[in-house]
Write a protein that holds these residues in place. Structure first.
Motif, PDB file in Angstrom:
ATOM      1  N   TRP A 136       0.827  -1.197   0.000  1.00  0.00           N
ATOM      2  CA  TRP A 136       0.000   0.000   0.000  1.00  0.00           C
ATOM      3  C   TRP A 136       0.868   1.257   0.000  1.00  0.00           C
ATOM      4  N   SER A 137       0.490   2.247  -0.751  1.00  0.00           N
ATOM      5  CA  SER A 137       0.998   3.588  -0.496  1.00  0.00           C
ATOM      6  C   SER A 137       0.273   4.118   0.740  1.00  0.00           C
ATOM      7  N   GLU A 138       0.751   5.231   1.280  1.00  0.00           N
ATOM      8  CA  GLU A 138       0.076   5.791   2.450  1.00  0.00           C
ATOM      9  C   GLU A 138      -1.373   6.153   2.101  1.00  0.00           C
ATOM     10  N   ALA A 139      -1.570   6.800   0.972  1.00  0.00           N
ATOM     11  CA  ALA A 139      -2.926   7.207   0.589  1.00  0.00           C
ATOM     12  C   ALA A 139      -3.827   5.996   0.393  1.00  0.00           C
ATOM     13  N   GLU A 140      -3.309   4.953  -0.233  1.00  0.00           N
ATOM     14  CA  GLU A 140      -4.116   3.749  -0.460  1.00  0.00           C
ATOM     15  C   GLU A 140      -4.492   3.080   0.857  1.00  0.00           C
ATOM     16  N   LEU A 141      -3.537   3.010   1.781  1.00  0.00           N
ATOM     17  CA  LEU A 141      -3.828   2.364   3.058  1.00  0.00           C
ATOM     18  C   LEU A 141      -4.870   3.160   3.845  1.00  0.00           C
ATOM     19  N   LEU A 142      -4.709   4.461   3.892  1.00  0.00           N
ATOM     20  CA  LEU A 142      -5.689   5.280   4.610  1.00  0.00           C
ATOM     21  C   LEU A 142      -7.076   5.144   3.991  1.00  0.00           C
ATOM     22  N   ALA A 143      -7.134   5.039   2.669  1.00  0.00           N
ATOM     23  CA  ALA A 143      -8.431   4.874   2.000  1.00  0.00           C
ATOM     24  C   ALA A 143      -9.059   3.527   2.310  1.00  0.00           C
ATOM     25  N   ASP A 144      -8.219   2.502   2.517  1.00  0.00           N
ATOM     26  CA  ASP A 144      -8.724   1.149   2.763  1.00  0.00           C
ATOM     27  C   ASP A 144      -9.007   0.868   4.234  1.00  0.00           C
ATOM     28  N   LEU A 145      -8.646   1.778   5.125  1.00  0.00           N
ATOM     29  CA  LEU A 145      -8.828   1.513   6.558  1.00  0.00           C
ATOM     30  C   LEU A 145     -10.265   1.157   6.940  1.00  0.00           C
ATOM     31  N   PRO A 146     -11.284   1.831   6.406  1.00  0.00           N
ATOM     32  CA  PRO A 146     -12.646   1.452   6.807  1.00  0.00           C
ATOM     33  C   PRO A 146     -12.978   0.001   6.461  1.00  0.00           C
ATOM     34  N   GLN A 147     -12.541  -0.458   5.281  1.00  0.00           N
ATOM     35  CA  GLN A 147     -12.793  -1.855   4.911  1.00  0.00           C
ATOM     36  C   GLN A 147     -11.962  -2.805   5.774  1.00  0.00           C
ATOM     37  N   LEU A 148     -10.722  -2.439   6.037  1.00  0.00           N
ATOM     38  CA  LEU A 148      -9.885  -3.288   6.891  1.00  0.00           C
ATOM     39  C   LEU A 148     -10.471  -3.398   8.297  1.00  0.00           C
ATOM     40  N   ALA A 149     -11.064  -2.334   8.778  1.00  0.00           N
ATOM     41  CA  ALA A 149     -11.643  -2.337  10.123  1.00  0.00           C
ATOM     42  C   ALA A 149     -12.807  -3.305  10.244  1.00  0.00           C
ATOM     43  N   LYS A 152     -12.771  -8.675  11.103  1.00  0.00           N
ATOM     44  CA  LYS A 152     -12.627  -8.868  12.547  1.00  0.00           C
ATOM     45  C   LYS A 152     -11.712 -10.029  12.936  1.00  0.00           C
ATOM     46  N   HIS A 153     -11.337 -10.860  11.976  1.00  0.00           N
ATOM     47  CA  HIS A 153     -10.516 -12.021  12.324  1.00  0.00           C
ATOM     48  C   HIS A 153      -9.021 -11.778  12.134  1.00  0.00           C
ATOM     49  N   LEU A 154      -8.660 -10.624  11.613  1.00  0.00           N
ATOM     50  CA  LEU A 154      -7.249 -10.357  11.332  1.00  0.00           C
ATOM     51  C   LEU A 154      -6.545  -9.830  12.571  1.00  0.00           C
ATOM     52  N   ASN A 155      -5.376 -10.393  12.852  1.00  0.00           N
ATOM     53  CA  ASN A 155      -4.553  -9.946  13.976  1.00  0.00           C
ATOM     54  C   ASN A 155      -3.424  -9.067  13.420  1.00  0.00           C
ATOM     55  N   ILE A 156      -3.789  -7.835  13.069  1.00  0.00           N
ATOM     56  CA  ILE A 156      -2.828  -6.910  12.472  1.00  0.00           C
ATOM     57  C   ILE A 156      -2.056  -6.209  13.582  1.00  0.00           C
ATOM     58  N   VAL A 157      -0.725  -6.342  13.547  1.00  0.00           N
ATOM     59  CA  VAL A 157       0.086  -5.831  14.658  1.00  0.00           C
ATOM     60  C   VAL A 157       1.143  -4.819  14.227  1.00  0.00           C
ATOM     61  N   LEU A 186      -1.662   5.786  12.232  1.00  0.00           N
ATOM     62  CA  LEU A 186      -2.681   4.745  12.358  1.00  0.00           C
ATOM     63  C   LEU A 186      -3.112   4.574  13.816  1.00  0.00           C
ATOM     64  N   ARG A 187      -2.158   4.632  14.734  1.00  0.00           N
ATOM     65  CA  ARG A 187      -2.519   4.531  16.157  1.00  0.00           C
ATOM     66  C   ARG A 187      -3.412   5.705  16.562  1.00  0.00           C
ATOM     67  N   SER A 188      -3.129   6.877  16.033  1.00  0.00           N
ATOM     68  CA  SER A 188      -3.958   8.046  16.366  1.00  0.00           C
ATOM     69  C   SER A 188      -5.375   7.909  15.825  1.00  0.00           C
ATOM     70  N   LEU A 189      -5.539   7.036  14.820  1.00  0.00           N
ATOM     71  CA  LEU A 189      -6.853   6.784  14.238  1.00  0.00           C
ATOM     72  C   LEU A 189      -7.555   5.589  14.875  1.00  0.00           C
ATOM     73  N   GLY A 190      -6.968   5.064  15.941  1.00  0.00           N
ATOM     74  CA  GLY A 190      -7.599   3.986  16.688  1.00  0.00           C
ATOM     75  C   GLY A 190      -7.022   2.604  16.469  1.00  0.00           C
ATOM     76  N   TRP A 191      -6.010   2.506  15.632  1.00  0.00           N
ATOM     77  CA  TRP A 191      -5.376   1.218  15.386  1.00  0.00           C
ATOM     78  C   TRP A 191      -4.242   1.009  16.389  1.00  0.00           C
ATOM     79  N   ASP A 192      -4.621   0.766  17.635  1.00  0.00           N
ATOM     80  CA  ASP A 192      -3.653   0.743  18.726  1.00  0.00           C
ATOM     81  C   ASP A 192      -2.662  -0.409  18.643  1.00  0.00           C
ATOM     82  N   ASN A 193      -3.020  -1.470  17.910  1.00  0.00           N
ATOM     83  CA  ASN A 193      -2.145  -2.643  17.835  1.00  0.00           C
ATOM     84  C   ASN A 193      -0.997  -2.481  16.844  1.00  0.00           C
TER      85      ASN A 193
END
Length: 228
Positions: A136-149, A152-157, A186-193
């Motif tokens: 992912w580029s940064e822009a692509e990852l930020l755009a995909d965050l809602p779908q990634l969220a 629920k079974h992914l252990n993204i660390v 990403l942590r500031s957006l709630g992705w604490d892991n």
């Protein structure tokens, strides 16, 4: 079981000791064993390594079978992961560093509950132009965050990156630092892991550590001369 000769043990142990003098205690060493003989992996294990990185699912399966007596090895999938290998990778690996696109994440999310195994996952990012690398580029990852969220079974660390060839030290440090900044965003957006940063290989791991790497992937400096 392959017998480990004393020369291999001494050589690989010496190389590992030199590497460890540059590794802070909080940085995990993943020994990249993808082109390495079983004997050399055993030598590294005898020298204290417990984390090994492989790039191909089928090659890793052979090694995992031959090394089944070493029950405390942690296996890391560090190579590009094809969709048709996702099921096997989830079953075989404790870590997958190369989750590099939304469609693969969605596939893994479906497979994990079916297989009953949930490896730790790193999102592969590409923060410098390189036609030979995925992620992912940064822009692509930020755009995909809602779908990634929603998966629920992914252990993204954490995040993983591989530098393009040809960067100088300052350019390399800048890209590695950008990865750390993205993780903080990403942590500031709630992705604490998102705590792990897998970045740095044999040629650039010292730069990566200065930029905040928590995991380095080193192969040649450990196993050169001990190819399978």
């Amino acid at each position: 079981m392959s017998e480990v000769n004393s020369e291999a043990i001494a050589t690989i142990s010496d190389r590992l000791n030199k590497i460890r003098t540059h590794l802070p205690t909080q940085v995990k060493l993943v020994a990249v064993s993808k082109y390495t003989s079983i004997e050399a992996i055993r030598a590294a294990y005898d020298a204290g390594v417990r984390d090994f990185g492989e790039s191909r699912v089928q090659d890793a399966k052979i090694k995992q079978t031959e090394l089944a007596d070493l029950t405390d090895i942690t296996w890391h999938m560090i190579g590009s992961l094809q969709s048709n290998k996702a099921r096997a990778a989830i079953a075989q690996f404790d870590w997958i560093h190369s989750l590099d696109r939304l469609s693969l994440a969605e596939q893994c999310d479906r497979l994990i509950p079916e297989l009953g195994k949930s490896p730790k996952l790193l999102l592969q990012v590409k923060l410098a132009e390189d036609p030979h690398k995925s992620g992912w580029s940064e822009a692509e990852l930020l755009a995909d965050l809602p779908q990634l969220a929603q998966l629920k079974h992914l252990n993204i660390v954490g995040l993983m990156t591989i530098l393009p060839l040809g960067l100088d030290e300052s350019q390399s440090h800048a890209v590695f630092s950008h990865v750390g900044e993205l993780a903080a965003k990403l942590r500031s957006l709630g992705w604490d892991n998102i705590r792990e940063l897998s970045m740095g290989m044999s040629a650039d791991y010292a730069i990566a550590i200065k930029a905040g790497a928590t995991m380095v992937r080193i192969g040649n400096q450990i196993f050169s001369g001990y190819q399978a």
